[in-house]
Design an enzyme around this catalytic site. Structure first.
Site, short mmCIF file in Angstrom:
data_model
loop_
_atom_site.label_atom_id
_atom_site.label_comp_id
_atom_site.label_asym_id
_atom_site.label_seq_id
_atom_site.Cartn_x
_atom_site.Cartn_y
_atom_site.Cartn_z
N TYR A 25 0.84 -1.20 0.00
CA TYR A 25 0.00 0.00 0.00
C TYR A 25 0.87 1.25 0.00
O TYR A 25 0.66 2.20 0.74
CB TYR A 25 -0.93 -0.01 1.21
CG TYR A 25 -2.20 0.81 1.03
CD1 TYR A 25 -3.18 0.42 0.11
CD2 TYR A 25 -2.40 1.97 1.77
CE1 TYR A 25 -4.33 1.16 -0.05
CE2 TYR A 25 -3.56 2.72 1.62
CZ TYR A 25 -4.51 2.32 0.70
OH TYR A 25 -5.67 3.06 0.53
N ARG A 48 2.06 -6.31 5.93
CA ARG A 48 2.69 -6.72 7.18
C ARG A 48 1.96 -6.00 8.31
O ARG A 48 1.79 -4.78 8.29
CB ARG A 48 4.17 -6.33 7.17
CG ARG A 48 4.92 -6.63 8.46
CD ARG A 48 6.39 -6.29 8.30
NE ARG A 48 6.59 -4.91 7.88
CZ ARG A 48 6.61 -3.87 8.72
NH1 ARG A 48 6.43 -4.06 10.01
NH2 ARG A 48 6.81 -2.65 8.27
N HIS A 108 4.99 -4.65 -12.86
CA HIS A 108 6.33 -4.66 -13.44
C HIS A 108 6.74 -6.12 -13.56
O HIS A 108 6.51 -6.91 -12.64
CB HIS A 108 7.30 -3.89 -12.55
CG HIS A 108 8.70 -3.78 -13.08
ND1 HIS A 108 8.99 -3.64 -14.43
CD2 HIS A 108 9.90 -3.77 -12.44
CE1 HIS A 108 10.31 -3.55 -14.58
NE2 HIS A 108 10.88 -3.64 -13.39
#
Length: 330
Positions: A25, A48, A108
Site C-alpha cells: 500500500y 505486514r 512490473h
C-alpha cells in the site's frame, strides 16, 4: 503498429464476483487500490501487520489482512511491493495460498521475467503497468481521465486472462487514456533501460555535469541551477505534449540551432555504445543479479549514494533557491 485498446475493448463483467487483493500500500498500491474500488471492484489489502501502511489502508476504509490471509480470500492477487522484496514475500506468504484458476498480477515484470518468482501452472499470470507514479494514476482517474498503461499475459491457464487483464486496466482507468499490449520480457527490459540510460540515470548525470561545468567556469551557482536543472521540466513538458519537433517550434531560433548542432557532441556514438552495453546487461540478467545481490548485502552501494546525494553542490543550491521561491510567494 501497436494496437491501442480503449474503453470499448474492455468489459468489467470479467471481474464480476472476483476479489482483488492488493499486496502493498505504497505509492502504486494506494493509488491503484482506490481506483479499483471506485470502479466497483471488491478490493482487500494485504500487508505486514502493524506498519504505517496498515493504518493508512484502514483509514481509507479497506479491509486489511496479513498477506497470507489476503491471498486466501482473493481470486486476484496483485503484487505491488518493491521488486527486491517480492520473491521473499511470495515464497513465504503467497505461493502456498494461491488457488487453482486464480490470477497473479503485477505492474512490473521484473520477478517473473528473471525467474525470481516461478508461479504454478494452474494460475493466470498478467500485468497492468501504468506509465506513471501512483499519485498520477489516482489523480488522472479522479479527473475523469486516466494514465496510459501496458498490459501483458504471461500465463493463460483459464483461457480468460486477456479479457480479465483488459477489465483490470479499465477498472484502473487506463483504457480511458489508452492501453498497449506487450510481454513481461519487453516491459521489463525497456523499463529498466529507460530508467538507467535516460529518465533517471542519464538525465541526472547530464544535469549534474552541466551544472558543474558552469560553476567551475566561474558562473554563479544559482544561475547555473536555473539554466541546467530548473528549465528541464519546461522542455520535457513541451516534448511530452507534442514530440521533439514540436519542442523545437516552441523555443527561440538561437536555442534550436544551438541544440540541433551541439547536442550530438554531447550524446556521441561512444555514448550510444555504452547504452548498448547497459541494454545487454539488462537482457542477460546481469543487472538483475547485481541488484538482488546488492539487497542481500544490505544495499551498501545504494545507501552510500543516498548519503552522498544531498551533499552534491547542485542539491544545496537548489534547496536554498526553492525555499526562496516559497518565501517570494508569501
Amino acid at each position: 503498429m501497436a494496437k491501442v485498446y480503449g474503453n470499448k475493448d474492455a468489459d468489467l463483467t470479467a471481474l464480476k464476483g472476483q476479489t482483488l487483493a492488493v499486496i502493498g500500500y505504497g505509492n502504486q498500491g494506494r493509488g491503484q487500490a482506490l481506483n479499483f474500488r471506485d470502479s466497483g471492484v471488491n478490493v482487500i489489502i494485504g500487508l505486514r501487520k502493524g506498519g504505517k501502511s496498515w493504518k493508512t489502508a484502514k483509514a481509507d476504509g479497506f479491509k486489511v489482512f496479513e498477506v497470507a490471509d489476503a491471498v486466501k480470500n482473493a481470486s486476484i492477487v496483485h503484487i505491488l511491493i518493491p521488486d527486491e522484496l517480492q520473491k521473499s514475500v511470495y515464497d513465504e506468504s503467497i505461493k502456498k495460498n494461491l488457488t487453482k484458476g486464480s490470477t497473479l498480477m503485477f505492474s512490473h515484470g521484473f520477478n517473473i521475467h528473471f525467474g525470481w518468482i516461478k508461479p504454478p501452472k494452474n494460475v493466470d499470470v498478467v500485468m497492468v503497468a501504468p506509465k506513471g507514479p501512483g499519485v498520477l494514476v489516482r489523480k488522472t482517474y479522479e479527473d475523469g481521465f486516466g494514465t496510459p498503461a501496458l498490459i501483458a499475459v504471461h500465463q493463460d491457464y483459464t483461457g480468460k486472462a486477456k479479457a480479465k487483464v483488459l477489465a483490470l486496466a479499465k477498472a484502473l482507468g487506463a483504457t480511458r487514456a489508452g492501453v498497449i499490449e506487450t510481454t513481461f520480457k519487453e516491459e521489463t527490459e525497456t523499463d529498466l533501460f529507460g530508467e538507467q540510460v535516460d529518465l533517471c540515470g542519464g538525465l541526472t548525470e547530464l544535469i549534474k555535469n552541466s551544472f558543474a561545468t558552469l560553476v567551475e567556469a566561474g558562473y554563479q551557482p544559482e544561475i547555473a541551477y536555473f539554466e541546467t536543472l530548473h528549465e528541464v521540466k519546461l522542455i520535457t513538458d513541451l516534448i511530452q505534449k507534442g514530440g521533439i519537433e514540436y519542442m523545437w517550434t516552441c523555443v527561440s531560433n538561437t536555442a534550436e540551432y544551438g541544440g540541433r548542432t551541439r547536442g550530438k557532441r554531447i550524446i556521441t556514438p561512444q555514448t550510444k555504445k555504452e547504452m548498448s552495453k547497459i541494454l545487454k546487461e539488462i537482457q542477460t540478467g546481469k543487472f538483475a543479479k547485481e541488484w538482488m545481490n546488492e539487497n542481500k548485502k544490505g544495499k551498501p552501494i545504494l545507501n552510500k549514494a543516498r548519503a552522498d546525494g544531498p551533499n552534491e553542490p547542485i542539491e544545496k543550491v537548489g534547496g536554498r533557491l526553492r525555499k526562496l521561491f516559497v518565501q517570494a510567494k508569501t
